[in-house]
Design a protein around this motif. Structure first.
Motif, PDB file in Angstrom:
ATOM      1  N   SER A  35       0.860  -1.177   0.000  1.00 25.95           N
ATOM      2  CA  SER A  35       0.000   0.000   0.000  1.00 25.95           C
ATOM      3  C   SER A  35       0.899   1.231   0.000  1.00 25.95           C
ATOM      4  O   SER A  35       1.736   1.401   0.882  1.00 25.95           O
ATOM      5  N   ILE A  36       0.738   2.072  -0.990  1.00 23.64           N
ATOM      6  CA  ILE A  36       1.659   3.209  -1.159  1.00 23.64           C
ATOM      7  C   ILE A  36       0.949   4.543  -0.988  1.00 23.64           C
ATOM      8  O   ILE A  36       1.356   5.554  -1.548  1.00 23.64           O
ATOM      9  N   ASP A  37      -0.102   4.572  -0.208  1.00 24.69           N
ATOM     10  CA  ASP A  37      -0.893   5.788  -0.043  1.00 24.69           C
ATOM     11  C   ASP A  37      -0.051   7.004   0.313  1.00 24.69           C
ATOM     12  O   ASP A  37      -0.293   8.099  -0.183  1.00 24.69           O
ATOM     13  N   LEU A  58      -4.889   1.161  -6.560  1.00 20.73           N
ATOM     14  CA  LEU A  58      -4.703   2.538  -6.129  1.00 20.73           C
ATOM     15  C   LEU A  58      -6.064   3.206  -5.969  1.00 20.73           C
ATOM     16  O   LEU A  58      -6.868   3.227  -6.900  1.00 20.73           O
ATOM     17  N   SER A  59      -6.293   3.770  -4.801  1.00 20.56           N
ATOM     18  CA  SER A  59      -7.544   4.480  -4.537  1.00 20.56           C
ATOM     19  C   SER A  59      -7.532   5.813  -5.279  1.00 20.56           C
ATOM     20  O   SER A  59      -6.479   6.300  -5.712  1.00 20.56           O
ATOM     21  N   VAL A  60      -8.688   6.427  -5.410  1.00 16.67           N
ATOM     22  CA  VAL A  60      -8.783   7.742  -6.034  1.00 16.67           C
ATOM     23  C   VAL A  60      -7.926   8.736  -5.252  1.00 16.67           C
ATOM     24  O   VAL A  60      -7.227   9.566  -5.838  1.00 16.67           O
ATOM     25  N   GLN A  61      -7.928   8.628  -3.935  1.00 11.67           N
ATOM     26  CA  GLN A  61      -7.123   9.529  -3.099  1.00 11.67           C
ATOM     27  C   GLN A  61      -5.628   9.356  -3.390  1.00 11.67           C
ATOM     28  O   GLN A  61      -4.895  10.336  -3.517  1.00 11.67           O
ATOM     29  N   THR A  62      -5.166   8.123  -3.513  1.00 17.33           N
ATOM     30  CA  THR A  62      -3.755   7.877  -3.839  1.00 17.33           C
ATOM     31  C   THR A  62      -3.425   8.431  -5.216  1.00 17.33           C
ATOM     32  O   THR A  62      -2.387   9.075  -5.407  1.00 17.33           O
ATOM     33  N   GLU A  86     -12.665   5.713 -12.198  1.00 11.47           N
ATOM     34  CA  GLU A  86     -12.510   7.124 -11.813  1.00 11.47           C
ATOM     35  C   GLU A  86     -11.035   7.498 -11.760  1.00 11.47           C
ATOM     36  O   GLU A  86     -10.639   8.569 -12.208  1.00 11.47           O
ATOM     37  N   SER A  87     -10.212   6.614 -11.236  1.00 11.40           N
ATOM     38  CA  SER A  87      -8.765   6.858 -11.183  1.00 11.40           C
ATOM     39  C   SER A  87      -8.173   6.925 -12.578  1.00 11.40           C
ATOM     40  O   SER A  87      -7.274   7.731 -12.844  1.00 11.40           O
ATOM     41  N   LEU A  88      -8.686   6.096 -13.498  1.00 16.37           N
ATOM     42  CA  LEU A  88      -8.194   6.116 -14.868  1.00 16.37           C
ATOM     43  C   LEU A  88      -8.416   7.494 -15.495  1.00 16.37           C
ATOM     44  O   LEU A  88      -7.536   8.036 -16.146  1.00 16.37           O
ATOM     45  N   ARG A  89      -9.595   8.079 -15.267  1.00 18.39           N
ATOM     46  CA  ARG A  89      -9.879   9.403 -15.821  1.00 18.39           C
ATOM     47  C   ARG A  89      -8.874  10.442 -15.315  1.00 18.39           C
ATOM     48  O   ARG A  89      -8.388  11.270 -16.070  1.00 18.39           O
ATOM     49  N   LEU A  90      -8.558  10.393 -14.029  1.00 21.21           N
ATOM     50  CA  LEU A  90      -7.585  11.331 -13.447  1.00 21.21           C
ATOM     51  C   LEU A  90      -6.196  11.154 -14.061  1.00 21.21           C
ATOM     52  O   LEU A  90      -5.532  12.128 -14.424  1.00 21.21           O
ATOM     53  N   ILE A  91      -5.760   9.894 -14.181  1.00 23.27           N
ATOM     54  CA  ILE A  91      -4.435   9.595 -14.730  1.00 23.27           C
ATOM     55  C   ILE A  91      -4.336  10.054 -16.176  1.00 23.27           C
ATOM     56  O   ILE A  91      -3.392  10.734 -16.569  1.00 23.27           O
TER      57      ILE A  91
END
Length: 144
Positions: A35-37, A58-62, A86-91
């Protein structure tokens, strides 16, 4: 080694991130299933990393804490992640116009991949979607 699990505290992950951001020789960072938060609270950029691998989801927060790193890692070419949609959209939004060459989304639960088609990845040579549980693929228009 990917099977190695490090029981690092959040403080230790932040310090490791700060160290990596000042290191001019480290090319590959593979965190395995750890876990690399807290890592990206210290890792805000890198002058040397060319590849980042994380097997843990990876969480959205991470991912949000990872965005400054992605914007400040000019040599980063390979990104291997485990994400949700949702994380994919951010990346993808952050990588728009970047020099990324390999985007690997393994064991992800990305569902809809339309975010990938909405950005410009001019140097992308390889898109890996192995076991990514894609549920929706948008209609593609190819221009010649």
């Amino acid at each position: 080694h990917p099977e190695l699990s490090l029981a690092l505290s959040d403080v230790a992950w932040r310090l490791l991130g700060k160290y990596i951001s000042t290191n001019d020789h480290m090319a590959i960072l593979s965190t395995g299933r750890n876990s690399i938060d807290a890592l990206f609270e210290g890792l805000r950029g890198s002058r040397s990393l060319t590849r980042l691998e994380s097997e843990s989801r990876l969480s959205v927060q991470t991912v949000q804490s990872m965005l400054p790193f992605l914007m400040n890692a000019p040599k980063l070419k390979d990104l291997w992640l485990n994400l949700g949609s949702e994380s994919l959209r951010l990346i993808v939004h952050t990588l728009n116009g970047s020099s990324i060459e390999v985007l690997a989304l393994r064991d992800s639960d990305i569902g809809d991949v339309s975010a990938i088609g909405s950005c410009n990845l001019p140097n992308l040579k390889c898109l890996r979607l192995s076991t990514s549980r894609i549920t929706s693929v948008p209609r593609m228009v190819f221009l010649s």
